[in-house]
Design a protein around this motif. Structure first.
Motif, PDB file in Angstrom:
ATOM      1  N   LYS A 436     -31.993   2.773  10.144  1.00 32.84           N
ATOM      2  CA  LYS A 436     -32.272   1.685  11.089  1.00 32.84           C
ATOM      3  C   LYS A 436     -33.720   1.811  11.590  1.00 32.84           C
ATOM      4  CE  LYS A 436     -28.765   2.439  13.925  1.00 32.84           C
ATOM      5  NZ  LYS A 436     -29.436   1.859  15.116  1.00 32.84           N
ATOM      6  N   GLU A 437     -34.065   1.100  12.683  1.00 31.71           N
ATOM      7  CA  GLU A 437     -35.476   0.989  13.078  1.00 31.71           C
ATOM      8  C   GLU A 437     -35.761   1.373  14.531  1.00 31.71           C
ATOM      9  OE1 GLU A 437     -38.420   0.095  11.692  1.00 31.71           O
ATOM     10  OE2 GLU A 437     -37.706  -0.306   9.670  1.00 31.71           O
ATOM     11  N   ASN A 438     -36.419   2.526  14.727  1.00 32.00           N
ATOM     12  CA  ASN A 438     -37.287   2.762  15.886  1.00 32.00           C
ATOM     13  C   ASN A 438     -36.652   3.027  17.245  1.00 32.00           C
ATOM     14  OD1 ASN A 438     -38.951   1.858  13.846  1.00 32.00           O
ATOM     15  ND2 ASN A 438     -40.186   0.559  15.143  1.00 32.00           N
ATOM     16  N   ARG A 439     -35.510   3.612  17.350  1.00 29.36           N
ATOM     17  CA  ARG A 439     -34.951   3.856  18.682  1.00 29.36           C
ATOM     18  C   ARG A 439     -34.962   5.352  19.014  1.00 29.36           C
ATOM     19  NH1 ARG A 439     -35.983  -0.529  18.745  1.00 29.36           N
ATOM     20  NH2 ARG A 439     -37.389   0.499  20.191  1.00 29.36           N
ATOM     21  N   SER A 440     -35.099   5.619  20.303  1.00 28.00           N
ATOM     22  CA  SER A 440     -35.128   7.000  20.783  1.00 28.00           C
ATOM     23  C   SER A 440     -33.767   7.388  21.364  1.00 28.00           C
ATOM     24  CB  SER A 440     -36.208   7.163  21.860  1.00 28.00           C
ATOM     25  OG  SER A 440     -35.816   6.513  23.056  1.00 28.00           O
ATOM     26  N   TYR A 441     -33.584   8.693  21.572  1.00 28.16           N
ATOM     27  CA  TYR A 441     -32.325   9.200  22.120  1.00 28.16           C
ATOM     28  C   TYR A 441     -32.065   8.639  23.514  1.00 28.16           C
ATOM     29  CZ  TYR A 441     -28.867  12.382  24.085  1.00 28.16           C
ATOM     30  OH  TYR A 441     -27.754  12.891  24.697  1.00 28.16           O
ATOM     31  N   ASP A 442     -33.039   8.747  24.406  1.00 29.91           N
ATOM     32  CA  ASP A 442     -32.809   8.334  25.796  1.00 29.91           C
ATOM     33  C   ASP A 442     -32.502   6.849  25.920  1.00 29.91           C
ATOM     34  OD1 ASP A 442     -32.901  10.685  27.238  1.00 29.91           O
ATOM     35  OD2 ASP A 442     -35.063  10.617  27.552  1.00 29.91           O
ATOM     36  N   GLN A 443     -33.000   6.030  25.007  1.00 25.45           N
ATOM     37  CA  GLN A 443     -32.724   4.600  25.086  1.00 25.45           C
ATOM     38  C   GLN A 443     -31.230   4.308  24.947  1.00 25.45           C
ATOM     39  OE1 GLN A 443     -35.442   3.210  21.981  1.00 25.45           O
ATOM     40  NE2 GLN A 443     -36.633   2.145  23.536  1.00 25.45           N
ATOM     41  N   PHE A 444     -30.521   5.104  24.145  1.00 26.83           N
ATOM     42  CA  PHE A 444     -29.092   4.874  23.908  1.00 26.83           C
ATOM     43  C   PHE A 444     -28.192   5.813  24.703  1.00 26.83           C
ATOM     44  CE2 PHE A 444     -28.987   2.778  19.409  1.00 26.83           C
ATOM     45  CZ  PHE A 444     -29.699   1.693  19.900  1.00 26.83           C
ATOM     46  N   PHE A 445     -28.630   7.052  24.928  1.00 32.01           N
ATOM     47  CA  PHE A 445     -27.729   8.077  25.451  1.00 32.01           C
ATOM     48  C   PHE A 445     -28.254   8.779  26.704  1.00 32.01           C
ATOM     49  CE2 PHE A 445     -26.916   8.266  20.726  1.00 32.01           C
ATOM     50  CZ  PHE A 445     -25.739   7.532  20.784  1.00 32.01           C
ATOM     51  N   GLY A 446     -29.248   8.193  27.354  1.00 31.12           N
ATOM     52  CA  GLY A 446     -29.838   8.836  28.522  1.00 31.12           C
ATOM     53  C   GLY A 446     -28.844   9.148  29.618  1.00 31.12           C
ATOM     54  N   ASP A 447     -27.725   8.404  29.690  1.00 32.04           N
ATOM     55  CA  ASP A 447     -26.750   8.606  30.768  1.00 32.04           C
ATOM     56  C   ASP A 447     -25.573   9.474  30.353  1.00 32.04           C
ATOM     57  OD1 ASP A 447     -25.709   6.744  28.965  1.00 32.04           O
ATOM     58  OD2 ASP A 447     -24.642   5.625  30.535  1.00 32.04           O
ATOM     59  N   PHE A 448     -25.540   9.971  29.130  1.00 32.58           N
ATOM     60  CA  PHE A 448     -24.429  10.835  28.705  1.00 32.58           C
ATOM     61  C   PHE A 448     -24.565  12.189  29.412  1.00 32.58           C
ATOM     62  CE2 PHE A 448     -22.429   9.251  24.488  1.00 32.58           C
ATOM     63  CZ  PHE A 448     -22.332   7.963  25.005  1.00 32.58           C
ATOM     64  N   SER A 449     -23.621  12.496  30.279  1.00 32.44           N
ATOM     65  CA  SER A 449     -23.742  13.683  31.115  1.00 32.44           C
ATOM     66  C   SER A 449     -23.654  14.974  30.311  1.00 32.44           C
ATOM     67  CB  SER A 449     -22.650  13.680  32.193  1.00 32.44           C
ATOM     68  OG  SER A 449     -21.354  13.662  31.595  1.00 32.44           O
ATOM     69  N   HIS A 450     -23.025  14.946  29.137  1.00 32.45           N
ATOM     70  CA  HIS A 450     -22.884  16.165  28.354  1.00 32.45           C
ATOM     71  C   HIS A 450     -24.067  16.391  27.421  1.00 32.45           C
ATOM     72  CE1 HIS A 450     -21.292  12.900  25.976  1.00 32.45           C
ATOM     73  NE2 HIS A 450     -21.095  13.665  24.912  1.00 32.45           N
ATOM     74  N   GLY A 451     -25.061  15.496  27.434  1.00 33.14           N
ATOM     75  CA  GLY A 451     -26.250  15.652  26.611  1.00 33.14           C
ATOM     76  C   GLY A 451     -27.496  15.755  27.473  1.00 33.14           C
ATOM     77  N   ALA A 452     -28.599  16.174  26.861  1.00 32.09           N
ATOM     78  CA  ALA A 452     -29.868  16.345  27.575  1.00 32.09           C
ATOM     79  C   ALA A 452     -30.586  15.011  27.649  1.00 32.09           C
ATOM     80  CB  ALA A 452     -30.735  17.384  26.869  1.00 32.09           C
ATOM     81  N   GLY A 453     -30.134  14.142  28.533  1.00 33.51           N
ATOM     82  CA  GLY A 453     -30.704  12.804  28.640  1.00 33.51           C
ATOM     83  C   GLY A 453     -31.302  12.521  29.996  1.00 33.51           C
ATOM     84  N   SER A 454     -32.046  11.428  30.058  1.00 27.44           N
ATOM     85  CA  SER A 454     -32.582  10.925  31.324  1.00 27.44           C
ATOM     86  C   SER A 454     -31.997   9.542  31.547  1.00 27.44           C
ATOM     87  CB  SER A 454     -34.111  10.847  31.274  1.00 27.44           C
ATOM     88  OG  SER A 454     -34.596  10.089  32.370  1.00 27.44           O
ATOM     89  N   LYS A 455     -31.130   9.417  32.546  1.00 27.69           N
ATOM     90  CA  LYS A 455     -30.481   8.127  32.788  1.00 27.69           C
ATOM     91  C   LYS A 455     -31.488   7.054  33.180  1.00 27.69           C
ATOM     92  CE  LYS A 455     -29.267   9.168  37.611  1.00 27.69           C
ATOM     93  NZ  LYS A 455     -28.143   9.304  38.574  1.00 27.69           N
ATOM     94  N   ASP A 456     -32.632   7.452  33.734  1.00 26.67           N
ATOM     95  CA  ASP A 456     -33.628   6.469  34.128  1.00 26.67           C
ATOM     96  C   ASP A 456     -34.311   5.828  32.924  1.00 26.67           C
ATOM     97  OD1 ASP A 456     -32.986   7.143  36.650  1.00 26.67           O
ATOM     98  OD2 ASP A 456     -35.005   7.622  37.322  1.00 26.67           O
TER      99      ASP A 456
END
Length: 845
Positions: A436-456
């Motif tokens: 697929k094209e061009n997405r980052s982890y935080d854009q999709f999973f920033g709010d997943f509490s069990h992962g290293a994300g930034s909800k903001d």
């Protein structure tokens, strides 16, 4: 609290510490100085006191360093507008010192797409004055269609004649490059002659009986060095060398010419008296076991002519070659992607294109206005965070030090993993590989509490991407997965081949800095599907692509959307268009490609979501192909069900779903969220089709983005998304281990029983998420996004009219990534959205 947050991130991703996105450790030796964006070439002054460094990346600088200690003497920036106002000015590869008969030192530099060479006078203390002269290359072969793209330079021994190589080659020039000669006293070019395709470096004999009479030019595509008779201005001979010849250097007596051949991991040695190839030096270490991926570039001979130093770009090292015995004596650790090396008064000077910073958070810039967002000190341009550098390494080194350095290079590149035994494969004989094209982890999973994300930094939640978030919950979340690439130009090469070529690395940096190099990386060479048309593709990475590997080992495949041509409605001399929409760009695809599956085209739907919710959008292409499919998924499903019924589903399916790129806020196009939702539903529908069918228990679906370009992420601008979906995948896993594009590709190879294609995939690891038996058998049902997500941009949307100008729906990189990132951020967060709190992001780690 901040310390605790930092500790949590370290705990989540222990193997990420000290690794580049390509999975390599860096331990550069020597003292380094930051010099600019992606240094491509260096040149030592005639007195050996100074080094000129030319940069072709985000920061287009000409930098002068003291060759004794690497001290910065002067830096000139060329990132402003060209005099003609058509594009940014810039620099490109060519840099050459020369001495006049009066004893003055001159420096000549290439300006790439500006088709210009500038000259400067160099003072005794290394300062440049000028430009003294401007030399413009004429374009008689191709007129105004495309720049010659001035690259390598050569200057006669009396400093009266200048030769400039035109690197660009395309259909209207019969795929010929060019060489322009100038009288230095006059600004106008004297003559232009054709050269083999994509000529790069130039070296003119300035000693001996052939002084100023023979010029050598490395020609990337055809694997030859062209010998030019400068008196007659014609090519007198072509010398066959290795694959993708690039940089060249003479011996002190100029009786030998050394040529880096980047795709064969060799240096060709030419006798300049007979113009014949006399030896070939392999610069690939023994530990690499015959696999490509050393990728030699710049090279320089020691003063005693006994040692050749070669920048090994893909090993982050400098090779030390014993010239007499023609052996690789040692390797020296360098920064990330070394491009050039010279021997100065203080030792070795090594330029590294991407510097040595390993973790590059990609955060929204500070500011509330549009311009502040775009021009901020941080921001979405990964390449701006990768600052080029030059290191000074004291020389000579002891034998024991060389041994330690060599051991370190082998360890940094994990070469000891090559040839290791693989784990037992699960009972899978069908693999669907989706890019697929061009997405980052935080854009999709920033709010997943069990992962290293930034909800903001979360942009798209369950209302937009319910399928991909649901798949992560059920089949595993990879919060430490990185795209090897910085942009789509190299992303598609990494995603399908596990590495990229030197041509792509150099030109993508230039193009994506808005300096107008043609986007010619996915099988099209300046618009022409080279390989499909019977020509060698200069972009092709050493070792070939996944499909080449499959066919070489009798594993059949079918392609849906990858490496298809975007048509160019310009006719060649034969009356044939340069390319036609949707035609395969690779010969391997002929007979193995569904040409009814629409290529990258953002005006065409990816899924059935619009029909499901009873909406549409004005710019939509209604149908495509012989079956008049309304979406890419519909065409894939029709073909897949036909193949299932006939029991002819191939072991490997390649699927491109690219609408998550978006068209920004172009009026009449779906909003960014709607396009990403369309892409998400296509993924869900494909998995639903497979999981409800008879091949589910034998299938694995591997899904990645080609890159994370332009996506904000608080850990690193390369951090992206990955899914592995199969009944054999353990349920509800969380994977903190470092993985990247090569690991995903190696997983595909491993599941199909294929060997690795190069040193990158050979040292990668199959993703460790499989069970010993099918444990995740329940079928998957596609989830519709929120109906309110599926909206259409209007003329009042944020930066709507700018989006309309920035985006070409059939060209994935028609908009600068910094612009697109701002548009996506404000379109989702609101026009007045500002940067998230730094402490929340862990920015100060």
């Amino acid at each position: 609290m901040l310390i605790l947050a930092v500790a949590a991130y370290v705990f989540f991703s222990p193997q990420n510490q000290g690794l580049t996105s390509t999975g390599r450790r860096l331990s550069p030796v020597g003292q380094s100085i930051r010099t600019g964006g992606f240094p491509t070439n260096m040149e030592l002054s005639p007195d050996g006191k100074f080094v000129a460094v030319i940069h072709g990346g985000t920061e287009q600088n000409l930098t002068i360093l003291d060759a004794r200690d690497g001290r910065l003497v002067q830096s000139l920036n060329f990132d402003g507008q060209r005099p003609d106002g058509k594009a940014k000015d810039g620099l490109y590869f060519g840099v050459r010192f020369a001495k006049t008969l009066e004893g003055k030192t001159m420096l000549f530099v290439s300006h790439g797409a500006a088709d210009r060479v500038d000259s400067y006078e160099v003072s005794a203390v290394g300062h440049l004055s000028g430009p003294i002269g401007n030399y413009y290359s004429i374009r008689p072969m191709i007129e105004a269609q495309m720049p010659n793209f001035v690259a390598g330079l050569a200057v006669s021994s009396d400093c009266k004649r200048l030769y400039a190589v035109g690197n660009q080659s395309f259909a209207l020039s019969d795929f010929k490059g060019s060489l322009t000669s100038f009288d230095i006293a006059e600004p106008k070019s004297k003559k232009v002659i054709p050269l083999p395709a994509f000529p790069l470096d130039a070296r003119l004999l300035t000693k001996g009986p052939s002084r100023d009479k023979k010029l050598y030019v490395s020609c990337e595509r055809d694997g030859v060095v062209a010998v030019v008779d400068t008196e007659a201005m014609k090519v007198s001979k072509l010398i066959e060398v290795g694959a993708n010849p690039t940089y060249m250097t003479f011996s002190a007596a100029e009786d030998r010419l050394f040529v880096s051949c980047s795709s064969s991991d060799t240096v060709s040695v030419i006798d300049t008296k007979t113009d014949s190839l006399i030896s070939t030096l392999l610069v690939r270490p023994t530990a690499q076991r015959g696999l490509p991926g050393a990728s030699p570039l710049g090279l320089h001979l020691s003063a005693d002519a006994k040692t050749l130093f070669v920048a090994l770009s893909d090993l982050n090292a400098v090779a030390v070659v014993d010239v007499e015995h023609q052996t690789l004596r040692a390797m020296i650790p360098s920064g990330w992607y070394p491009t050039s090396v010279v021997t100065g008064l203080g030792g070795l000077l090594v330029a590294s294109g991407k510097g040595s910073v390993l973790v590059n958070p990609n955060l929204p810039p500070t500011g509330a206005t549009k311009q502040q967002m775009i021009d901020g000190d941080s921001g979405p341009n990964i390449r701006k965070n990768l600052h080029g550098q030059v290191a000074v390494i004291h020389w000579p080194a002891s034998q024991s030090q060389l041994k330690r350095w060599t051991t370190q290079v082998v360890a940094n590149n994990r070469l000891s993993l090559i040839g290791r035994s693989m784990p037992k494969r699960p009972g899978i004989d069908k693999v669907i590989y989706i890019v697929k094209e061009n997405r980052s982890y935080d854009q999709f999973f920033g709010d997943f509490s069990h992962g290293a994300g930034s909800k903001d930094l979360l942009l798209y939640g369950d209302d937009v991407v319910p399928n991909q978030r649901s798949l992560a919950r059920r089949f595993g979340l990879f919060d430490n997965f990185y795209a090897c690439a910085e942009m789509s130009a190299d992303g598609w090469s990494w995603s399908t081949a596990g590495m990229t070529s030197e041509y792509v690395q150099r030109n993508a940096q230039y193009d994506y800095s808005d300096h107008k190099r043609e986007y010619d990386y996915e099988g099209q060479t300046n618009g022409t599907p080279s390989d499909a048309y019977g020509m060698r593709d200069v972009n092709e990475p050493a070792g070939g692509y996944l499909w080449d590997n499959a066919l070489a080992h009798h594993v059949e495949f079918k392609n849906y959307g990858m490496y298809l041509a975007a048509g160019i409605n310009v006719k060649t001399k034969t009356g044939k268009p340069i390319s036609v929409d949707n035609e395969p760009t690779k010969k391997a695809f002929l007979g193995r490609c569904d040409t009814d599956f629409r290529m990258f085209d953002l005006d065409y739907a990816e899924s059935d979501v619009w029909e499901k919710i009873g909406k549409s959008f004005p710019k939509r292409r209604a149908t495509f192909g012989s079956s008049k499919a309304t979406s890419r998924f519909q065409e894939w499903k029709k073909d897949y069900e036909r193949l299932v019924k006939a029991d002819k589903v191939p072991p490997l399916m390649l699927v491109r779903f690219g609408n998550d790129h978006t068209q920004g806020t172009t009026p009449g196009a779906p909003t960014p969220a709607a396009m990403i939702a369309d892409n998400d539903f296509a993924v869900g529908q494909l998995i639903e089709t497979v999981s409800h069918g008879p091949l589910w228990k034998r299938t694995a679906i591997v899904i990645i983005e080609d890159d994370a370009q332009g996506g904000y992420d608080h850990v690193d601008g390369h951090r992206s998304t990955c899914w592995v979906v199969s009944p054999w995948v353990k349920p509800s896993g969380i994977y903190h281990r470092f993985y990247n594009t090569d690991d995903a590709l190696r997983t595909v190879e491993w599941l199909l029983g294929l060997p690795p294609t190069n040193q990158f995939t050979a040292t990668a690891s199959p993703i460790d998420c499989f069970a010993n038996s099918p444990v995740n058998i329940a079928p998957v049902d596609a989830l519709l996004p929120s109906r309110s997500t599926m909206e259409v941009n209007t003329v009042r949307s944020y930066r709507a009219m700018e989006s309309a100008k920035l985006f070409n729906p059939t060209r994935e990189e028609s908009a600068p990534d910094r612009e697109l990132a701002d548009i996506l951020w404000r379109a989702r967060k609101g026009r007045s959205a500002t940067r998230p709190n730094a402490k929340v992001l862990g920015e100060d780690r």
